[in-house]
Design a protein around this motif. Structure first.
Motif, PDB file in Angstrom:
ATOM      1  N   ARG A 100       8.128   5.204   4.857  1.00  0.00           N
ATOM      2  CA  ARG A 100       7.080   5.417   3.868  1.00  0.00           C
ATOM      3  C   ARG A 100       7.636   5.966   2.551  1.00  0.00           C
ATOM      4  O   ARG A 100       7.146   5.641   1.471  1.00  0.00           O
ATOM      5  N   ARG A 103       9.275   2.828   0.752  1.00  0.00           N
ATOM      6  CA  ARG A 103       8.533   1.603   0.486  1.00  0.00           C
ATOM      7  C   ARG A 103       7.132   1.927   0.006  1.00  0.00           C
ATOM      8  O   ARG A 103       6.489   2.833   0.506  1.00  0.00           O
ATOM      9  N   GLY A 104       6.652   1.153  -0.967  1.00  0.00           N
ATOM     10  CA  GLY A 104       5.317   1.398  -1.491  1.00  0.00           C
ATOM     11  C   GLY A 104       4.210   0.944  -0.565  1.00  0.00           C
ATOM     12  O   GLY A 104       3.101   1.444  -0.610  1.00  0.00           O
ATOM     13  N   ARG A 105       4.512  -0.047   0.279  1.00  0.00           N
ATOM     14  CA  ARG A 105       3.459  -0.630   1.125  1.00  0.00           C
ATOM     15  C   ARG A 105       3.902  -0.654   2.570  1.00  0.00           C
ATOM     16  O   ARG A 105       5.085  -0.776   2.859  1.00  0.00           O
ATOM     17  N   PRO A 106       2.937  -0.586   3.466  1.00  0.00           N
ATOM     18  CA  PRO A 106       3.282  -0.761   4.880  1.00  0.00           C
ATOM     19  C   PRO A 106       3.706  -2.198   5.147  1.00  0.00           C
ATOM     20  O   PRO A 106       3.421  -3.081   4.329  1.00  0.00           O
ATOM     21  N   TRP A 108       5.469   0.687   7.679  1.00  0.00           N
ATOM     22  CA  TRP A 108       6.429   1.744   7.492  1.00  0.00           C
ATOM     23  C   TRP A 108       7.119   2.148   8.788  1.00  0.00           C
ATOM     24  O   TRP A 108       8.205   2.683   8.762  1.00  0.00           O
TER      25      TRP A 108
END
Length: 121
Positions: A100, A103-106, A108
């Protein structure tokens, strides 16, 4: 992202094993990693975790002074050295990371397929 465990097997009580988790697909040295285990009929439990640089480690009370988590950031591998194994350590051991912070998006959460450790005479 891939996490591939190895090193499990059958060992007698009091014996030792070293588990390995080879990782790929993410900036390995920036990610904390953990080992979890799940025994039949029981919930998955956290065994040990290590920070990205390896300076911080945490252990479940049940494995303190017997297990050691470490990592080799040059080879994208995390290890779990297990000594003085007991029958209650029998479980499938999984490698885990949460990306998480990276990375900005799942998604994760990433898990390896697991490696079986059986402690029995």
């Amino acid at each position: 992202v891939q996490l591939v465990e190895s090193g499990g097997g059958l060992v007698q009580p009091g014996g030792s094993l070293r588990l390995s988790c080879a990782a790929s697909g993410f900036p390995f040295s920036s990610a904390a990693l953990s080992w979890y285990r799940q025994a039949p009929g029981k919930e998955r439990e956290l065994v040990a975790s290590i920070s990205g640089a390896g300076g911080n480690t945490n252990y479940a009370d049940s494995v303190k002074d017997r297990f050691t988590i470490s990592r080799d950031n040059a080879n994208n591998t995390v290890y779990l050295q297990m000594h003085s194994l007991k029958p209650e350590d029998t479980a499938v051991y999984h490698c885990y990371t949460n990306l998480r912070r990276l990375r900005g998006r799942p998604p994760w959460d990433y898990w390896g397929q697991g490696t079986q450790v059986t402690v029995s005479s």
